[in-house]
Design a protein around this motif. Sequence first.
Motif, mmCIF file in Angstrom:
data_model
loop_
_atom_site.group_PDB
_atom_site.id
_atom_site.type_symbol
_atom_site.label_atom_id
_atom_site.label_comp_id
_atom_site.label_asym_id
_atom_site.label_seq_id
_atom_site.Cartn_x
_atom_site.Cartn_y
_atom_site.Cartn_z
ATOM 1 N N ASP A 56 -7.570 21.753 -27.709
ATOM 2 C CA ASP A 56 -6.135 21.968 -27.825
ATOM 3 C C ASP A 56 -5.526 21.942 -26.416
ATOM 4 O O ASP A 56 -6.018 22.629 -25.511
ATOM 5 C CB ASP A 56 -5.873 23.323 -28.482
ATOM 6 N N SER A 58 -2.924 23.256 -25.065
ATOM 7 C CA SER A 58 -2.457 24.548 -24.570
ATOM 8 C C SER A 58 -3.632 25.412 -24.112
ATOM 9 O O SER A 58 -3.579 26.059 -23.056
ATOM 10 C CB SER A 58 -1.662 25.253 -25.674
ATOM 11 N N GLU A 459 -6.039 26.669 -30.719
ATOM 12 C CA GLU A 459 -5.416 27.127 -29.477
ATOM 13 C C GLU A 459 -6.060 28.417 -28.989
ATOM 14 O O GLU A 459 -6.119 28.694 -27.795
ATOM 15 C CB GLU A 459 -3.912 27.338 -29.670
#
Length: 618
Positions: A56, A58, A459
């Motif tokens: 991910d 992020s 995330e």
Amino acid sequence: MTTVEPDLNDTTDFDNADRGLVARLEPGQIRNAEGRVVWDADAYAFLEEPCPDTADPSLWRQSRLCARQGLYEVTDGIYQIRGFDLSNMTLVEGETGVIVIDPLVSAEPAKAGLDLYRRHRGERPVTGVIYTHSHIDHFGGVGGITDGNVPILAPAGFMEHAVSENVYAGTAMARRGIFHTGAYLPKGPDGQIGDGLGQSNSEGTVTLLAPNRDITHTGQEEVVDGVRIVFQMTPGTEAPSEMNFHFPDRRALCMAENATHNLHNLLTLRGAVVRDARIWARYLNEAIELFAADSDVVFASHHWPTWGTRELTTFLSQQRDLYAYLHEQTLRMINRGMVGSEIAEEILLPPGLEREWHTHGYYGSVSHNVKAIYQRYMGWFDGNPAHLWEHPPVAEAERYVDCMGGVDAVVAKAERYRDDGDLRFAATLLNHAIYARPDHTDAKTALAGVYERLGFGAECGTWRNFYLQGARELRGAPKPEQLDLGAGMADALTVEQLFDSIAIRIDGPRAWEHAFAIDWVFTDLDTTYRTELSNGALINWESPRSGTPDLTVTLTRPELLSLMTGKGSGGSRTEGDASLLTTLFGLLEAPDPKFDIVTPRKAAVSAPRPRQEATGGD
């Protein structure tokens, strides 16, 4: 669930993470006395590459920030060692030496950090230690920086909670902790990239020196090596025993682990006592009221500082609002009749919080934190009678698989859901298939693939690690050895805690028919404890007032430790039925540090059927 994306062009966190760099550890490996690497910061060099499809974006960004390592200046006279372990070690210069805050997980990284500091700031002795709270990554390395002949400050209740978390359920937490941190996953774009709070735990020597100065109340002021420190007690927040503190002469605020650059856990996936989001938010507000206007920098025991009175006030206020919002909205929906899993699907963070990087669930998550709040108030039962007496996992799986036409049919259905993008339900179906037929190769292969895809898309760093470690074990990887969190702490346990650690290992059914009392006379402590085995339970208390024991053992506390670890009785003396010692220790069950998690426990047997079944039936 995301509604607003943070600004990808905002480099503030990177600027702050790099600010004040004095020196890096070169090379980035830390070894123990035998030459084994216990920490390898260089293993995360791959994070400087663009984010791949296996992570991910992020979380990749967060891991890049957390992987930065070295000695950093926070403000005049305050330095941090970052990237040497899961946590930070902070060094505060005093009149004659340096005060160490939170000496990491293990002794070797703590020593390496202190050595790096001394190479650049001089050979200052350690003149004090502060434990911000009772988690092992904030005290385990203390033996690497001092022998304990200095003031050691900690919040009241520190020892009780440090022991109960790391010893009583230590084996289970250590096993699940392997999934939580991903410590044994290969480091790389398709493996472990960090857990959001830091990169991972070090694997060195865990130690514990008992505090000798308790912090008991907010506003308490202490002077250590000429440094004034004002404390704020925050029990029940990120740890049962925790505190923030302010350095008024340096306008610097330490927030322990109560305000870091992520949404933290209200219930960790490795297991812990549920934390109180309500009181967490209130203590953050109190910290703002007490200290923010008089601070130029806020730092914590993880991540990087925030500079500027306005900026740190905003940061603390948003962290406060984050926990308050989750608490209040979860309770609002509970009172509409919703259960935890429903609330976790419906709740949305306000755009003003969602657009901030530091509110994202890199370590905790909105989903499992909401379920933790539900658990805190409502417990495991959702009120639906169908859920009151469900079958355990294997029995339930066998019945589901039977209803669906057998394991092959379940696997086929799961693959259809997987191909349609519903990885969550595919995982549920395949988990049932494996619990019904643990030897079904196709089910294991399919579930490993689903877990891997779920991990790559997560995330939350701990979710990623759980999924990828689960996939790894399904594919036949050996269950890794674990760091024994309790072993390095045994010398710090009280006698009561030592007897408690025996009691939780009593095999109850085998002990049903035994009943006896033993008095333990400790010559080095000038006290007596009685242990009484009754109805399969081992009770202990100090200074028994009545009754005659079946056996009296006269010994020292180290001799009790020797008995507990099977090294013999040393110089202990007995009076009465000495065979009761053999009986007692023969009733202890060794914990299983490699129990199965993603497949049924091989040693599982049918437990005695509950009494209700006499009238309830199947």
